[in-house]
Design a protein around this motif. Structure first.
Motif, PDB file in Angstrom:
ATOM      1  N   SER A   1       0.868  -1.238  -0.219  1.00  0.00           N
ATOM      2  CA  SER A   1       0.012   0.147   0.049  1.00  0.00           C
ATOM      3  C   SER A   1       0.874   1.422   0.088  1.00  0.00           C
ATOM      4  O   SER A   1       0.548   2.207  -0.840  1.00  0.00           O
ATOM      5  CB  SER A   1      -0.990  -0.011   1.289  1.00  0.00           C
ATOM      6  OG  SER A   1      -1.483   1.112   1.218  1.00  0.00           O
ATOM      7  N   LEU A   2       1.681   1.313   0.697  1.00  0.00           N
ATOM      8  CA  LEU A   2       2.910   2.451   0.668  1.00  0.00           C
ATOM      9  C   LEU A   2       3.596   2.554  -0.638  1.00  0.00           C
ATOM     10  O   LEU A   2       3.727   3.863  -0.870  1.00  0.00           O
ATOM     11  CB  LEU A   2       3.825   2.291   1.739  1.00  0.00           C
ATOM     12  CG  LEU A   2       3.377   2.175   3.361  1.00  0.00           C
ATOM     13  CD1 LEU A   2       4.473   1.707   4.388  1.00  0.00           C
ATOM     14  CD2 LEU A   2       2.620   3.490   3.660  1.00  0.00           C
ATOM     15  N   HIS A   3       3.928   1.267  -1.060  1.00  0.00           N
ATOM     16  CA  HIS A   3       4.502   1.367  -2.486  1.00  0.00           C
ATOM     17  C   HIS A   3       3.535   2.127  -3.681  1.00  0.00           C
ATOM     18  O   HIS A   3       4.053   2.839  -4.168  1.00  0.00           O
ATOM     19  CB  HIS A   3       4.979   0.078  -2.825  1.00  0.00           C
ATOM     20  CG  HIS A   3       5.604  -0.076  -4.137  1.00  0.00           C
ATOM     21  ND1 HIS A   3       5.252  -0.665  -5.200  1.00  0.00           N
ATOM     22  CD2 HIS A   3       6.757   0.400  -4.307  1.00  0.00           C
ATOM     23  CE1 HIS A   3       6.141  -0.570  -6.304  1.00  0.00           C
ATOM     24  NE2 HIS A   3       7.343   0.058  -5.753  1.00  0.00           N
ATOM     25  N   LYS A   4       2.276   1.786  -3.419  1.00  0.00           N
ATOM     26  CA  LYS A   4       1.304   2.268  -4.406  1.00  0.00           C
ATOM     27  C   LYS A   4       1.180   3.879  -3.993  1.00  0.00           C
ATOM     28  O   LYS A   4       1.034   4.478  -4.994  1.00  0.00           O
ATOM     29  CB  LYS A   4      -0.047   1.576  -4.209  1.00  0.00           C
ATOM     30  CG  LYS A   4      -1.012   2.057  -5.389  1.00  0.00           C
ATOM     31  CD  LYS A   4      -2.414   1.194  -5.027  1.00  0.00           C
ATOM     32  CE  LYS A   4      -3.145   1.523  -6.325  1.00  0.00           C
ATOM     33  NZ  LYS A   4      -3.693   2.904  -6.147  1.00  0.00           N
ATOM     34  N   ASN A   5       1.217   4.063  -2.824  1.00  0.00           N
ATOM     35  CA  ASN A   5       1.115   5.381  -2.358  1.00  0.00           C
ATOM     36  C   ASN A   5       1.940   6.353  -2.878  1.00  0.00           C
ATOM     37  O   ASN A   5       1.790   7.363  -3.596  1.00  0.00           O
ATOM     38  CB  ASN A   5       1.083   5.672  -0.812  1.00  0.00           C
ATOM     39  CG  ASN A   5       0.952   7.140  -0.599  1.00  0.00           C
ATOM     40  OD1 ASN A   5       1.374   7.975  -1.122  1.00  0.00           O
ATOM     41  ND2 ASN A   5       0.367   7.139   0.693  1.00  0.00           N
ATOM     42  N   LEU A   6       3.436   6.026  -3.305  1.00  0.00           N
ATOM     43  CA  LEU A   6       4.602   6.537  -3.865  1.00  0.00           C
ATOM     44  C   LEU A   6       4.424   6.568  -5.409  1.00  0.00           C
ATOM     45  O   LEU A   6       4.520   7.538  -5.880  1.00  0.00           O
ATOM     46  CB  LEU A   6       5.556   5.720  -3.407  1.00  0.00           C
ATOM     47  CG  LEU A   6       6.329   6.051  -1.831  1.00  0.00           C
ATOM     48  CD1 LEU A   6       7.445   5.179  -1.646  1.00  0.00           C
ATOM     49  CD2 LEU A   6       6.926   7.496  -1.563  1.00  0.00           C
ATOM     50  N   ILE A   7       3.747   5.598  -5.800  1.00  0.00           N
ATOM     51  CA  ILE A   7       3.746   5.575  -7.254  1.00  0.00           C
ATOM     52  C   ILE A   7       2.696   6.459  -7.773  1.00  0.00           C
ATOM     53  O   ILE A   7       2.883   7.251  -8.679  1.00  0.00           O
ATOM     54  CB  ILE A   7       3.371   4.006  -7.851  1.00  0.00           C
ATOM     55  CG1 ILE A   7       4.544   3.009  -7.535  1.00  0.00           C
ATOM     56  CG2 ILE A   7       3.028   4.000  -9.537  1.00  0.00           C
ATOM     57  CD1 ILE A   7       4.391   1.646  -7.830  1.00  0.00           C
ATOM     58  N   ASP A   8       1.498   6.503  -6.911  1.00  0.00           N
ATOM     59  CA  ASP A   8       0.456   7.300  -7.292  1.00  0.00           C
ATOM     60  C   ASP A   8       0.908   8.707  -7.396  1.00  0.00           C
ATOM     61  O   ASP A   8       0.083   9.549  -7.751  1.00  0.00           O
ATOM     62  CB  ASP A   8      -0.897   7.114  -6.308  1.00  0.00           C
ATOM     63  CG  ASP A   8      -1.328   5.651  -6.360  1.00  0.00           C
ATOM     64  OD1 ASP A   8      -1.185   5.278  -7.727  1.00  0.00           O
ATOM     65  OD2 ASP A   8      -2.231   5.118  -5.848  1.00  0.00           O
ATOM     66  N   GLN A   9       1.878   9.221  -6.484  1.00  0.00           N
ATOM     67  CA  GLN A   9       2.245  10.416  -6.242  1.00  0.00           C
ATOM     68  C   GLN A   9       3.056  11.070  -7.526  1.00  0.00           C
ATOM     69  O   GLN A   9       2.863  12.421  -7.896  1.00  0.00           O
ATOM     70  CB  GLN A   9       3.371  10.803  -5.197  1.00  0.00           C
ATOM     71  CG  GLN A   9       2.582  10.643  -3.800  1.00  0.00           C
ATOM     72  CD  GLN A   9       3.645  11.074  -2.676  1.00  0.00           C
ATOM     73  OE1 GLN A   9       4.582  11.553  -2.769  1.00  0.00           O
ATOM     74  NE2 GLN A   9       3.217   9.944  -1.664  1.00  0.00           N
ATOM     75  N   ASN A  10       3.177  10.114  -8.354  1.00  0.00           N
ATOM     76  CA  ASN A  10       3.792  10.569  -9.504  1.00  0.00           C
ATOM     77  C   ASN A  10       4.991  11.673  -9.354  1.00  0.00           C
ATOM     78  O   ASN A  10       4.892  12.554 -10.139  1.00  0.00           O
ATOM     79  CB  ASN A  10       2.854  10.774 -10.748  1.00  0.00           C
ATOM     80  CG  ASN A  10       3.287  10.971 -11.967  1.00  0.00           C
ATOM     81  OD1 ASN A  10       4.384  10.237 -12.238  1.00  0.00           O
ATOM     82  ND2 ASN A  10       2.627  11.715 -13.042  1.00  0.00           N
ATOM     83  N   ASP A  11       5.753  11.651  -8.535  1.00  0.00           N
ATOM     84  CA  ASP A  11       6.717  12.670  -8.043  1.00  0.00           C
ATOM     85  C   ASP A  11       8.027  12.006  -8.536  1.00  0.00           C
ATOM     86  O   ASP A  11       8.851  11.057  -7.802  1.00  0.00           O
ATOM     87  CB  ASP A  11       6.723  12.728  -6.626  1.00  0.00           C
ATOM     88  CG  ASP A  11       7.714  13.864  -6.164  1.00  0.00           C
ATOM     89  OD1 ASP A  11       8.563  14.394  -7.102  1.00  0.00           O
ATOM     90  OD2 ASP A  11       7.470  14.526  -4.999  1.00  0.00           O
ATOM     91  N   LYS A  12       8.617  12.592  -9.487  1.00  0.00           N
ATOM     92  CA  LYS A  12       9.968  12.044 -10.027  1.00  0.00           C
ATOM     93  C   LYS A  12      11.045  12.163  -9.160  1.00  0.00           C
ATOM     94  O   LYS A  12      12.053  11.391  -9.277  1.00  0.00           O
ATOM     95  CB  LYS A  12      10.220  12.600 -11.368  1.00  0.00           C
ATOM     96  CG  LYS A  12       9.268  12.452 -12.576  1.00  0.00           C
ATOM     97  CD  LYS A  12       9.466  13.019 -13.758  1.00  0.00           C
ATOM     98  CE  LYS A  12       8.491  12.775 -14.884  1.00  0.00           C
ATOM     99  NZ  LYS A  12       8.797  13.400 -16.247  1.00  0.00           N
ATOM    100  N   THR A  13      10.994  13.032  -8.239  1.00  0.00           N
ATOM    101  CA  THR A  13      12.243  13.367  -7.127  1.00  0.00           C
ATOM    102  C   THR A  13      11.924  12.204  -5.821  1.00  0.00           C
ATOM    103  O   THR A  13      12.962  12.029  -5.499  1.00  0.00           O
ATOM    104  CB  THR A  13      11.997  14.615  -6.418  1.00  0.00           C
ATOM    105  OG1 THR A  13      10.729  14.421  -5.652  1.00  0.00           O
ATOM    106  CG2 THR A  13      12.039  15.683  -7.454  1.00  0.00           C
ATOM    107  N   LYS A  14      11.015  11.227  -6.100  1.00  0.00           N
ATOM    108  CA  LYS A  14      10.835  10.137  -5.153  1.00  0.00           C
ATOM    109  C   LYS A  14      11.061   9.056  -5.954  1.00  0.00           C
ATOM    110  O   LYS A  14      10.491   7.850  -5.423  1.00  0.00           O
ATOM    111  CB  LYS A  14       9.526  10.323  -4.475  1.00  0.00           C
ATOM    112  CG  LYS A  14       9.393  11.576  -3.713  1.00  0.00           C
ATOM    113  CD  LYS A  14       7.885  11.421  -2.932  1.00  0.00           C
ATOM    114  CE  LYS A  14       7.806  12.584  -2.094  1.00  0.00           C
ATOM    115  NZ  LYS A  14       6.429  12.695  -1.092  1.00  0.00           N
TER     116      LYS A  14
END
Length: 560
Positions: A408-421
């Motif tokens: 779930s945390l991994h999906k959260n990061l992907i969904d942010q679509n923040d290239k710096t992350k």
């Protein structure tokens, strides 16, 4: 212009200029500048530099101090210093440039929307002022980062700033600061995931060419260390690392930064010395600023201290450092990665590095004044530690639950679509694969467990270290070695441990694993070498780790 050296009072400085009573600009009143006395501890030395773009002669010293603070990432204090220049000379465009640069903090996290609004407003005023061509080039360069920030992503705007700084560097090849800020721009647009280090090599070459003639410049030394903060290039930064702290001794960040290189090279005692000085300097700043909690530089230094002490087998000193911050609820700035990362990584590291699985399984998130759900990568470190504790105590139900949280945390990061992350996405992916691998392995599905562990290791091989971290809480390649040892494959395990040590020299568990694997492979000569290395590594630590006793027993039993 002669080089300036800044010697300032211990607990603050009020810069004074001739009383000209400049006509105030009404637009300035709407901007929430950081103001007040400069909080500069120690002797007040921040290095020497030459920058000839200040406006009034009376503000020159203040301007150069502000630039020196900017180069040491003392962003709050650099903004206050630039604002003092604005107050004394509101028609100085480069003072506004300095405020905009202080807000950008190129090597760190992207500015907030509030900062972007502020930077845009500051530059709007600057662009209306009279200035020469070179000043306008500098103003336009940073303005390229702020322009249309509402609709254009951070990475694209950072690249625009890099392109502008490259043009300035080529246009004014004699301008040392242009070269230095261009190298910083290259670092800010580097590939944060891969390991080619193209930008880092380019920036490092520029900076090395400047260092010989500018040995006390804070920016040159600082940015060399940042660009070489990786296993491939770290050796190139060792000489600079050993000099940087003496260049800007009043900066907590300058005291800390050499430890990035020491950590990459496994030089633990020098890392410890560096970070003890940094944490002391940071506490001085906390007192001067009258902070009710810890400054981020202190917890960042403690993170590296804990890591170094653990590698020396010195759990007592590591726990002592952790005790300084483990009950605190407030840190400044609270949302900074250098704060949120250590709060989960330090307790995870203390448990996992010692293979104290019961402690790992019982970990709880530190009760601080922030919403942990807003920090998925940092929160994932905690859940990874709990999962590894649970899987090694055969609590498979908890492991399965923790894996779902990690997903779930991994999906959260992907969904942010923040290239710096992007690197955070990869790091959590490695954690998921690793926990799945050990769950399969502990359930006696060795084939699947090994395959998943090899997948995690392969992702790790192509993923850079996050710049804020001293290292992974447990490297995947090291865990692969552990798994291979349990599978009675010591030769394959030895290859994994030696790969681990190549990229992470002098890791306690890597050396011990290599010793065990060598011994079980029948290579007693290599085992002797690794056991002796472990004994030498920990000789001054008064360590009670059982691995050291085994090493000593082996050497005694195999003495020639």
């Amino acid at each position: 212009m002669k080089s300036l050296k800044f010697i300032l009072p211990v607990f603050g400085l009020l810069l004074c200029f001739n009383c000209k009573n400049p006509k105030p600009n009404p637009a300035l009143a709407s901007i929430d500048f950081q103001r007040g006395d400069l909080l500069l501890c120690g002797s007040g030395q921040f290095g020497e530099l030459k920058f000839s773009l200040s406006c009034d002669y009376e503000t020159r010293k203040a301007f150069d101090l502000a630039v020196a603070l900017l180069h040491s990432f003392q962003y709050s204090e650099s903004e206050k210093a630039f604002v003092k220049v604005i107050d004394a000379d509101p028609n100085c465009p480069m003072a506004y440039w300095g405020v905009a640069m202080s807000i950008y903090h190129a090597a760190w996290f992207p500015p907030s929307n509030e900062d972007l609004i502020k930077g845009s407003a500051v530059l709007k005023i600057a662009k209306e002022l009279s200035m020469d061509e070179k000043q306008r080039d500098y103003i336009n360069a940073i303005d390229a980062f702020y322009t249309n920030w509402e609709t254009i992503d951070h990475k694209t705007r950072a690249k625009r700033f890099e392109n502008k700084m490259e043009a300035i560097h080529l246009k004014y090849p004699e301008d040392i600061e242009a070269a230095i800020f261009y190298s910083l721009a290259l670092f800010s647009t580097r590939d944060r995931v891969g390991k080619a280090f193209k930008n880092e090599r380019k920036a490092g070459k520029i900076l090395e060419g400047l260092f010989a003639e500018n040995p006390n410049h804070p920016g040159i030394a600082h940015y060399i260390i940042h660009n070489y903060d990786n296993p491939v290039l770290a050796q190139k930064g060792l000489e600079t690392a050993r000099r940087y702290a003496s260049i800007a001794p009043s900066s907590a960040h300058a005291q800390h930064m050499p430890s990035h290189i020491f950590t990459r090279l496994g030089i633990w005692q020098e890392s410890i010395t560096s970070n003890l000085l940094s944490s002391e300097s940071s506490r001085c700043y906390e007192e001067a600023a009258n902070l009710s909690g810890a400054h981020f530089e202190e917890i960042h230094a403690i993170d590296y201290l804990v890591y170094a002490y653990i590698q020396k087998g010195d759990n007592s000193s590591a726990e002592e450092q952790y005790s300084i911050i483990k009950n605190k609820k407030v840190f400044y700035p609270m949302m900074l990665t250098a704060v949120t990362y250590p709060l989960t990584a330090i307790p995870a590291r203390l448990a996992l590095e010692n293979k104290n699985w019961e402690r790992a399984a019982r970990l709880t998130l530190q009760d601080v004044e922030l919403d942990w759900d807003k920090f998925p990568w940092q929160k994932a470190i905690h859940h990874f530690a709990v999962a590894m504790g649970a899987v090694n105590t055969n609590d498979f139900k908890t492991v399965e639950s923790e894996i779902e949280i990690l997903k779930s945390l991994h999906k959260n990061l992907i969904d942010q679509n923040d290239k710096t992350k992007a690197i955070q996405v990869k790091l959590v992916e490695i954690q998921i694969k690793t926990t799945q691998a050990w769950l399969s392995f502990r359930k006696n599905d060795s084939k699947s467990g090994l395959a998943l562990m090899q997948e995690a290791t392969e992702i790790e091989r192509h993923t850079s270290k996050h710049p804020v971290t001293p290292g992974d809480v447990l490297p995947a390649i090291e865990l692969l070695g552990d798994m291979l040892l349990e599978m009675n494959k010591p030769k394959e395990a030895l290859a994994a441990y030696e790969e681990d040590l190549k990229g992470r020299p002098n890791r306690f568990n890597g050396i011990y694993g290599a010793a065990i694997a060598s011994e079980q492979s029948g290579d007693l000569g290599k085992a002797t070498g690794y056991y002796n290395q472990l004994i030498e590594l920990t000789k001054d630590s008064n360590s009670n780790r059982p691995e050291i006793e085994k090493a000593k027993a082996f050497i005694k039993n195999h003495a020639i």
